[in-house]
Design an enzyme around this catalytic site. Structure first.
Site, PDB file in Angstrom:
ATOM      1  CB  THR B  96      -6.284  -1.789  -3.685  1.00 15.15           C
ATOM      2  OG1 THR B  96      -6.685  -1.935  -2.328  1.00 15.15           O
ATOM      3  CG2 THR B  96      -5.611  -3.062  -4.160  1.00 15.15           C
ATOM      4  CE  LYS B 173      -7.355  -4.672   0.079  1.00  7.91           C
ATOM      5  NZ  LYS B 173      -7.883  -3.458  -0.520  1.00  7.91           N
ATOM      6  CE  LYS B 240      -9.551  -1.321  -7.783  1.00 11.36           C
ATOM      7  NZ  LYS B 240      -8.237  -1.133  -7.141  1.00 11.36           N
TER       8      LYS B 240
END
Lengths: 270, 270
Positions: B96, B173, B240
């Site tokens: 990701t 995502k 993140k």
């Protein structure tokens, strides 16, 4: 023959729920501030009252579904309402209000020998018509048993018992509406970001609502957003109920970062 | 016999996915910064490489699943990686990262005659073991067809095609992880408020996740919260990824009220 039911509040949800009761064979006495809303019910045999107390039959059940705390209190405190309901009478309150309002009203009813029971309704008007309402419920056990068939006849597909203490089911309703607003605004933020990056929002929501977020709320609001419809239309319910959530949290010093942000976003929405 | 696959990154998700590949009969060359993580794979016949380029077979597939943009770029730019992959070679990127990083890397691969394809993974380690991963995917059509059986063998239960342009699946995502953080923090705010008002969080989440919010994410995080477990444990992934979501939105001037709040909440979490 089924017992006579009093029904107060013929709004977006109240009208289809009262219609369901008539269809299930319950004779109804109805009251609404705007009397014209009752027309379709009168054509099916309901009786229209001129004031709230006139729908009440002593020792029987009166259901109310009104806009907010103030409207509910004004019904309860209106001339003769509590006196007529009297011993054995049940006030089945279907509105979304503050848990503290529900508790206060429960105490006032008890002083008059009658019972206040709460069953706030999850569902849009179409869900009432389709008998697909979800209903959390709290209050004295015996009263809950008496109103159970009525809640089913009104359109409940599932009734969830949150105990004998009034306030708990109302709190669950506020939590549900807060989570709906949060999910709706989060999807809107996400899908706008997708679109501005050249990715089709419909493809995104189709994947997410067939996997991790395979839930009715995400499907219905995701579809609205992808189709460029407004999230909550002209409804003032999300703002009202996120406000009630926030107030109920702050009264017990529970943190409100997300509900406070949502309240601000909803306040500034067109 | 299946073709030799290169596999880089044996973290929480990478290790069970590589294990699935071995179990499906794919011979593997693996690389991980911390070589000891590969032990269980070596016992099952995998080969351990000393540097990223050594897992690459020219014209074949190399899969990577690493922590962040910088780690992915350092693999791609490491000595010999792109040169060895060469014409016909596919880099199947499972990490990701920012969509812009994915696009930049896709262009660099093209300059070397090989293909970068993205398939970031939705799922916890247990879901990888159980072959219950959801995988959005984007890149050139022919390359997608070649990696399809590999994604299934790795543990994908559903693969969703977001077109030929790299960046789209990565964006999906980021959206999914943003919505997970939003749902998690909203539930936590709601259930804490329930508990402080004397209402059992478990009863609340049980009702909501069997009705309006009947989705895997609400069930799993709702259960964790009701059981007093931390929302995301020690994982730094939510912080993140919400950061990447926020950055990707701000690059196209898309508003970020909820992601900005979540980023702040996640930043100040223990």
């Amino acid at each position: 023959m089924s017992e006579m039911i009093g029904f107060i509040g013929l709004g977006q949800l109240g009208l289809p729920m009262a219609t369901n009761l008539l269809a299930a064979g319950y004779p109804l006495r109805v009251y609404n501030r705007t009397a014209s809303k009752a027309e379709s019910l009168l054509a099916r045999g309901a009786h229209l009252a001129n004031q709230p107390a006139d729908v009440v039959t002593s020792g029987r059940i009166v259901a109310t579904i009104v806009w907010d705390d103030a409207a509910l209190e004004s019904v309860v405190m209106s001339d003769g309402f509590l006196e007529r309901l009297g011993p054995g009478g049940i006030h089945l309150s279907l509105s979304t209000v503050l848990p503290e309002t529900a508790k206060k009203l429960a105490a006032i009813h008890a002083q008059h020998g009658c019972v206040y029971i709460e069953a706030p309704i999850f569902g849009v008007p179409e869900a009432a018509v389709a008998h697909q309402l979800w209903i959390p419920c709290a209050g004295p056990r015996e009263a809950k048993e008496r109103v159970q068939p009525l809640l089913q006849a009104m359109g409940g597909q599932g009734i969830f018992d949150f105990g004998e203490e009034v306030g708990a089911a109302t709190l669950v309703k506020l939590i549900g509406n807060f989570l709906i607003s949060s999910a709706g605004y989060s999807m809107r933020e996400a899908l706008l970001m997708a679109e501005k990056n050249g990715v089709d929002p419909k493809a995104v929501i189709d994947m997410l609502t067939s996997t991790l977020f395979n839930a009715p709320i995400y499907r219905s609001y995701g579809k609205r957003i992808a189709e460029k419809a407004t999230l909550f239309g002209q409804s003032k319910i999300p703002l009202k109920d996120v406000g009630l959530f926030k107030k109920t949290a702050q009264q017990v010093a529970s943190p409100t970062p997300i509900s406070s942000l949502l309240y601000d976003l909803l306040s500034s929405a067109e």
